[in-house]
Scaffold this motif. Structure first.
Motif, short mmCIF file in Angstrom:
data_model
loop_
_atom_site.label_atom_id
_atom_site.label_comp_id
_atom_site.label_asym_id
_atom_site.label_seq_id
_atom_site.Cartn_x
_atom_site.Cartn_y
_atom_site.Cartn_z
N SER A 253 -14.30 -13.19 -23.74
CA SER A 253 -14.68 -13.13 -22.33
C SER A 253 -15.48 -14.34 -21.86
CB SER A 253 -15.54 -11.88 -22.10
OG SER A 253 -14.86 -10.72 -22.50
N ARG A 254 -15.85 -15.21 -22.76
CA ARG A 254 -16.65 -16.38 -22.38
C ARG A 254 -15.89 -17.21 -21.35
NH1 ARG A 254 -21.09 -18.11 -24.83
NH2 ARG A 254 -21.73 -20.23 -24.41
N PRO A 255 -16.49 -17.50 -20.18
CA PRO A 255 -15.75 -18.17 -19.09
C PRO A 255 -15.11 -19.50 -19.48
CG PRO A 255 -17.82 -17.32 -18.26
CD PRO A 255 -17.85 -17.14 -19.76
N LEU B 126 -11.95 -17.90 -22.31
CA LEU B 126 -10.92 -16.97 -21.83
C LEU B 126 -9.69 -17.03 -22.74
CD1 LEU B 126 -11.29 -17.49 -17.98
CD2 LEU B 126 -12.32 -15.71 -19.40
N THR C 73 -17.90 -10.81 -25.67
CA THR C 73 -18.45 -11.82 -24.77
C THR C 73 -18.59 -13.20 -25.39
OG1 THR C 73 -20.70 -11.29 -25.44
CG2 THR C 73 -19.81 -10.10 -23.53
N TRP D 224 -20.64 -11.09 -19.23
CA TRP D 224 -19.28 -11.63 -19.21
C TRP D 224 -18.23 -10.63 -19.69
CZ3 TRP D 224 -20.83 -16.73 -22.05
CH2 TRP D 224 -21.51 -17.58 -21.17
N GLN D 225 -18.66 -9.54 -20.30
CA GLN D 225 -17.73 -8.56 -20.88
C GLN D 225 -16.65 -8.16 -19.87
OE1 GLN D 225 -17.97 -7.65 -24.09
NE2 GLN D 225 -16.49 -6.02 -24.18
N LEU E 125 -15.12 -9.81 -17.71
CA LEU E 125 -14.04 -10.80 -17.61
C LEU E 125 -12.94 -10.51 -18.63
CD1 LEU E 125 -16.23 -14.03 -17.19
CD2 LEU E 125 -15.10 -12.69 -15.39
N GLU F 132 -11.11 -7.23 -17.63
CA GLU F 132 -10.15 -7.45 -16.54
C GLU F 132 -8.87 -8.09 -17.06
OE1 GLU F 132 -12.51 -9.82 -13.88
OE2 GLU F 132 -13.36 -8.06 -12.86
N ARG F 133 -9.00 -9.08 -17.96
CA ARG F 133 -7.82 -9.73 -18.52
C ARG F 133 -7.01 -8.75 -19.36
NH1 ARG F 133 -9.82 -13.46 -21.78
NH2 ARG F 133 -7.80 -14.28 -22.35
#
Length: 159
Positions: free
Chosen positions: A80-82, A85, A106, A116-117, A119, A122-123
């Motif tokens: 989940s790290r931006p 991803l 995360t 960030w979890q 993110l 959602e993916r």
């Protein structure tokens, strides 16, 4: 050391060096890692960084690696790290098709990064990851039975 790995609840195997080796060698390396009897999760499989200076994806045969994950019961991390991803959506969908388990995390390096979890969640939803195949949603008993003994919860094993 195998003795140390045996004492851990969950073992994540990730490539952190020689990220630009040729695809055949990287595939062999990753398959060997996910087939290790102590391995539970394949972390950030492409090694890519999508922000800042960035870093391209490592090259490997995703179908072969995901098949080895499915066969060995090693989960694929949804990072989940931006700036990561990882895996990218196209590979995440291929992993779903291969029947692998998943771990959404995360990759946090500080408490505030735990946010960030969402993110990764959602993916996972976007790419059709079945909720019952996400090990980080399982009860502690189910998670430990899987990580230590390879036993799948009945709702997953029968799917």
């Amino acid at each position: 050391e195998p003795g140390l790995l045996d004492r851990l609840d969950v073992v994540v195997v990730s490539v952190h060096s020689k990220l630009r080796m040729d695809a055949r060698s990287m595939t062999r390396r990753m398959v060997a890692a996910v087939r290790n009897p102590h391995a539970n999760v394949l972390g950030h499989c492409t090694g890519r960084l999508v922000t800042g200076r960035g870093r391209p994806e490592s090259e490997f045969d995703a179908d072969e690696v995901f098949a080895a994950c499915a066969e060995s019961g090693t989960a694929v991390e949804i990072n989940s790290r931006p700036e990561r991803l990882d895996p990218p959506r196209r590979l995440l969908r291929r992993a779903v098709g291969a029947g692998v388990l998943f771990s959404v995390d995360t990759d946090a390096h500080a408490p505030g990064q735990l946010d960030w979890q969402i993110l990764g969640c959602e993916r996972a939803e976007e790419c059709g990851v079945p909720a019952e195949r996400i090990v980080t949603t399982w009860s502690l008993d189910d998670l430990l039975a899987w990580s230590r003994e390879g036993r799948m919860p009945a709702r997953v094993a029968g799917a």
